[in-house]
Design an enzyme around this catalytic site. Structure first.
Site, short mmCIF file in Angstrom:
data_model
loop_
_atom_site.label_atom_id
_atom_site.label_comp_id
_atom_site.label_asym_id
_atom_site.label_seq_id
_atom_site.Cartn_x
_atom_site.Cartn_y
_atom_site.Cartn_z
N CYS A 30 -9.18 35.72 28.90
CA CYS A 30 -8.07 34.82 29.19
C CYS A 30 -8.48 33.38 28.89
O CYS A 30 -9.44 32.87 29.48
CB CYS A 30 -7.59 34.92 30.63
SG CYS A 30 -6.21 33.79 30.92
N ASN A 76 -5.18 45.76 34.89
CA ASN A 76 -5.96 44.74 34.19
C ASN A 76 -6.61 43.84 35.25
O ASN A 76 -5.93 43.33 36.14
CB ASN A 76 -5.03 43.95 33.27
CG ASN A 76 -5.74 42.85 32.50
OD1 ASN A 76 -6.27 41.92 33.08
ND2 ASN A 76 -5.72 42.97 31.18
N ILE A 80 -0.19 30.31 31.68
CA ILE A 80 0.22 30.85 32.98
C ILE A 80 -0.92 30.65 33.98
O ILE A 80 -0.70 30.28 35.13
CB ILE A 80 0.57 32.36 32.89
CG1 ILE A 80 1.56 32.65 31.75
CG2 ILE A 80 1.12 32.88 34.23
CD1 ILE A 80 2.91 32.04 31.87
N GLY A 81 -2.14 30.88 33.51
CA GLY A 81 -3.29 30.69 34.39
C GLY A 81 -3.49 31.83 35.37
O GLY A 81 -3.93 31.63 36.50
N LEU A 82 -3.15 33.03 34.91
CA LEU A 82 -3.40 34.25 35.71
C LEU A 82 -2.79 34.22 37.11
O LEU A 82 -3.36 34.76 38.05
CB LEU A 82 -4.91 34.53 35.81
CG LEU A 82 -5.66 34.83 34.52
CD1 LEU A 82 -7.11 35.16 34.83
CD2 LEU A 82 -5.02 35.97 33.73
N ILE A 137 -6.08 42.00 20.33
CA ILE A 137 -6.69 40.78 20.81
C ILE A 137 -5.89 40.19 21.98
O ILE A 137 -4.71 40.46 22.11
CB ILE A 137 -6.76 39.70 19.69
CG1 ILE A 137 -5.37 39.39 19.13
CG2 ILE A 137 -7.70 40.12 18.58
CD1 ILE A 137 -5.32 38.29 18.06
N SER A 186 -0.81 43.56 29.12
CA SER A 186 -0.95 42.83 30.39
C SER A 186 -0.28 41.46 30.34
O SER A 186 -0.41 40.73 29.36
CB SER A 186 -2.43 42.66 30.70
OG SER A 186 -2.59 41.92 31.88
N GLY A 240 3.29 43.27 23.52
CA GLY A 240 3.25 42.14 24.44
C GLY A 240 4.49 41.27 24.38
O GLY A 240 5.54 41.62 24.93
N GLY A 262 1.30 40.56 18.42
CA GLY A 262 2.51 40.33 17.64
C GLY A 262 3.23 41.57 17.15
O GLY A 262 3.97 41.51 16.16
C1 LIG Z 1 2.98 35.07 29.05
C2 LIG Z 1 1.75 35.87 28.78
C3 LIG Z 1 0.92 36.24 29.83
C4 LIG Z 1 -0.23 36.98 29.60
N1 LIG Z 1 -1.01 37.34 30.65
C5 LIG Z 1 -2.11 38.12 30.44
C6 LIG Z 1 -2.90 38.57 31.53
O1 LIG Z 1 -2.61 38.30 32.70
N2 LIG Z 1 -4.00 39.32 31.26
C7 LIG Z 1 -4.35 39.67 29.99
O2 LIG Z 1 -5.33 40.37 29.79
N3 LIG Z 1 -3.59 39.28 28.93
C8 LIG Z 1 -2.49 38.51 29.13
N4 LIG Z 1 -1.73 38.13 28.05
C9 LIG Z 1 -2.12 38.51 26.68
C10 LIG Z 1 -1.35 39.73 26.19
O3 LIG Z 1 -1.62 40.87 26.96
C11 LIG Z 1 -1.68 40.01 24.71
O4 LIG Z 1 -3.05 40.30 24.59
C12 LIG Z 1 -1.35 38.86 23.80
O5 LIG Z 1 -0.17 38.24 24.18
C13 LIG Z 1 -1.22 39.28 22.33
O6 LIG Z 1 -0.19 40.23 22.15
P1 LIG Z 1 1.32 39.87 21.71
O7 LIG Z 1 1.23 38.98 20.53
O8 LIG Z 1 1.96 41.18 21.42
O9 LIG Z 1 1.91 39.19 22.87
C14 LIG Z 1 -0.56 37.37 28.27
C15 LIG Z 1 0.28 37.00 27.23
C16 LIG Z 1 1.43 36.27 27.45
C17 LIG Z 1 2.31 35.91 26.29
#
Ligand SMILES: Cc1cc2nc3c(=O)[nH]c(=O)nc-3n(C[C@H](O)[C@H](O)[C@H](O)COP(=O)(O)O)c2cc1C
Ligand SMILES: Cc1cc2nc3c(=O)[nH]c(=O)nc-3n(C[C@H](O)[C@H](O)[C@H](O)COP(=O)(O)OP(=O)(O)OC[C@H]3O[C@@H](n4cnc5c(N)ncnc54)[C@H](O)[C@@H]3O)c2cc1C
Ligand code: FES
Lengths: 312, 264
Positions: free
Chosen positions: A139, A108, A80-82, A200, A30, A274, A253
């Site tokens: 978040c 989500n 980003i703040g959703l 996570i 997400s 992600g 990651g």
């Molecule tokens: C720019 C950005 C925006 C994200 N927005 C959301 C979100 O809207 N809702 C959510 O559940 N997680 C959000 N995440 C978290 C990711 O889904 C993920 O859990 C987290 O980045 C760890 O995975 P990664 O290291 O592969 O990025 C966001 C992450 C990033 C980097």
């Protein structure tokens, strides 16, 4: 093609996850994949295991003041703040594209209050395009709700129970790493009726400009993602998967097939990609291929044979 | 539409103390790229630095199926990019964003570039020249003489080109916004304003000054903005800027915006 007994064909991996049937165990996380459309130029979305949308809230959210992103060692912090247009606009603008996809679409959801989570679940349950919900109780970038629900097992239980009552859709509870003991929120989500947990979300982090002594993003803290958090994520998947019986989806990651394999061994049944999507638009499908290459090389028929096989 | 492509390095040379020009081969990007658009470049395959680096299309050569990037070395990412050798490949995502919009009614184009902001204006000047029927003025500003990187190129593409340096080591002493005021007072005067368009790219302070001048004189003005980016394709909402219509993404809605739209 001559194959060894037991070895499945590439792409054959079928994952039963929380009542969802996935073609393969690689989903997109997400907030890192928009609503799918943004990536349609770059990869065949129908080859993904599943698509998880950016968080949708009941009402539109403007998001946080810029700058919203800062790069850190092997990672990035976001604030980003959703930002999103709210449920109604999501149904109107994003669903028609998602409806055309052949893969499971998981929405989500994020609420400021328990009632909002329940309302989101109820409304989305009426959309036949939506095959599951991932409940974002983790978040770190919003003042109200968000992570507050995901760091307290009692609040976790309340939110997930309310969502459970509001829908029959499969529920994935997305947990926060910003806790001392992940097994408590994992168990709370399981007891409240979640069909799976994903972890996570981002790790609360901070980066300071030493000249101005101000934050390098628009708020003091933000969410750290990318390879920098992978060891934390692997550890938490390991701990959580031992504590619950429902499937665990590993996130954090993941850049390569090897990274995903690490999560399977730690106890994940599937993974979400992600931040890697920003670096390589083909990341999820490349990772899937690398997983299959590993399985073939080790003569493992199916990634299920790896799940939770960590040797103490 | 855009592509993620391994582009072959055809040329890569240093063009100033910290400036480099990189020529890459791509049928897709050269065919579809427009002035004001950018590419997101992966400077290294590792995780350090992790993210791509946005760089504007400096020149677009459809005939030879190539495009050029003009960049300044400011940190780790751009330092790594200097290591790309001729014949090797660079992972490029593009062409991205929405570029400069050209209005046939605007017979006078004023290009205002501050520092590296000059980079995308060369492609724009070239396009305006190809389209013809316009007077093109190019104004370039830099800290000092050594930081003026492509003023020759602009001089050859524009009808008239002027430079300013903060220290007066070349051209007029002052800011590029001073050049703009000069031009609007002396050459492109009030009767021309309705048929004039200003296109500016550079540091935020300079863009704000240009927007103010354009606003006062009621001249159409487009600005190319910069913001830290993660995805470059409108998916992460990380590059948002505040506009009169709420947050917009620099990578997709921009980088070029109407000056009137920006909330400073
Ligand atoms: C720019 C950005 C925006 C994200 N927005 C959301 C979100 O809207 N809702 C959510 O559940 N997680 C959000 N995440 C978290 C990711 O889904 C993920 O859990 C987290 O980045 C760890 O995975 P990664 O290291 O592969 O990025 C966001 C992450 C990033 C980097
Ligand atoms: C749409 C767009 C188009 C761009 N086009 C060009 C171009 O054509 N040519 C070009 O040289 N650059 C261009 N840039 C800027 C370029 O992306 C950055 O300079 C680059 O990402 C810096 O990477 P780095 O790893 O070398 O520096 P970093 O390690 O990221 O930063 C090093 C230092 O430079 C500062 N810095 C970072 N970015 C900028 C910036 N944009 N301006 C000034 N200082 C900065 C940082 O604050 C830090 O102090 C563009 C940016 C955008 C958003
Ligand atoms: S950089 Fe991701 S939306 Fe602009």
């Amino acid at each position: 093609m001559q194959r060894r007994p037991g070895l499945r064909r590439e792409g054959d991996i079928v994952v039963e996850l929380a009542g969802l049937k996935l073609k393969n165990p690689v989903l997109v996380a997400s907030g890192t994949f928009g609503y799918g459309k943004e990536f349609a130029d770059y990869l065949d979305l129908n080859k993904l295991g599943g698509l998880i949308t950016k968080s949708v809230s009941l009402k539109a959210k403007e998001g946080n003041p810029p700058p919203r992103i800062v790069e850190t060692p092997s990672g990035m912090i976001n604030s980003i703040g959703l930002q999103n247009e709210g449920l109604e606009a999501f149904i109107k603008n994003a669903i028609p594209f998602l409806a055309k996809l052949e893969i499971p679409v998981i929405v989500n959801i994020a609420g400021d209050t328990i009632e909002e989570y329940a309302e989101l679940a109820k409304q989305l349950g009426k959309e036949k395009t939506v095959k599951g919900l991932e409940v974002n109780i983790s978040c770190p970038n919003v003042k109200k709700g968000g992570m507050a629900f995901g760091i307290d097992p009692t609040a976790t239980k309340e939110v997930i129970s309310a969502v459970r009552k509001a829908t029959t859709l499969p529920i994935i509870a997305k947990l926060s790493p910003n806790v001392t003991d992940i097994t408590l929120t994992a168990k709370a989500a399981e007891n409240a009726g979640a069909n799976a947990i994903s972890l996570i979300n981002t790790v609360v982090g901070m980066a300071i400009d030493i000249e101005t002594r101000r934050s390098r993003i628009g708020r003091p803290t933000g969410g750290l993602s990318g390879p920098a958090i992978r060891p934390i994520a692997v550890r938490m998947v390991y701990e959580a998967s031992k504590a619950v019986k429902i499937p665990v989806i590993g996130i954090g990651g993941i850049m390569t097939g090897s990274d995903a394999i690490e999560f399977f061994i730690a106890g994940a049944s599937a993974v979400e990609v992600g931040t890697a999507n920003f670096v390589d638009t083909a990341a999820p499908l490349r990772i899937l291929k690398e997983i299959n290459d590993y399985l073939a090389k080790h003569e493992i028929g199916d990634h299920h044979e790896l799940i939770g096989t960590f040797k103490e | 539409m855009a592509t993620q492509e391994q582009c072959q390095v055809l040329d890569h040379k240093q063009v100033g103390p910290r400036y480099f020009k990189l020529t890459l081969k791509s049928h897709y990007i050269s065919t579809n790229g427009e002035p004001g658009q950018f590419v997101n470049v992966r400077v290294d395959n590792g995780t350090e630095p992790l993210l791509r680096r946005p760089i504007s299309l400096h020149r677009i050569n459809k005939e030879h199926q190539t495009f050029e990037l003009l960049y300044e070395v400011v940190g780790e990412g751009t330092t790594l990019l200097t290591k790309a050798t001729i014949g090797s490949k660079v992972d490029v995502l593009g062409p991205l964003g929405s570029g400069f919009k050209l209005d046939p009614a605007k017979k006078i184009a004023i290009l205002v570039g501050g520092g590296m902001g000059i980079a995308p204006l060369a492609a724009l000047a070239e396009k305006l020249k190809t389209l013809g029927g316009r007077a093109v003025y190019a104004l370039a500003g830099a800290r000092d003489k050594s930081c003026l990187v492509c003023e020759d190129e602009l001089a050859s593409l524009a009808n008239q080109s002027v430079v300013a340096t903060d220290d007066g080591s070349q051209g007029r002493k002052g800011y590029v916004s001073d050049l703009l005021i000069d031009l609007l007072n002396n050459t492109v005067t009030q009767i021309h304003y309705p048929e004039t368009a200003i296109y500016a790219c550079g540091p935020k302070g300079m863009l704000k000054a240009v927007a103010e001048i354009a606003g006062q004189k009621k001249i159409a003005c487009q600005l190319s903005l910069e913001e830290k980016m993660a995805c470059g394709i409108g998916a992460c909402l990380g590059c948002s800027v505040m506009t009169i219509n709420g947050y917009k993404t620099v990578c997709k809605d921009g980088p070029v915006f109407d000056a009137k739209e920006i909330s400073w």
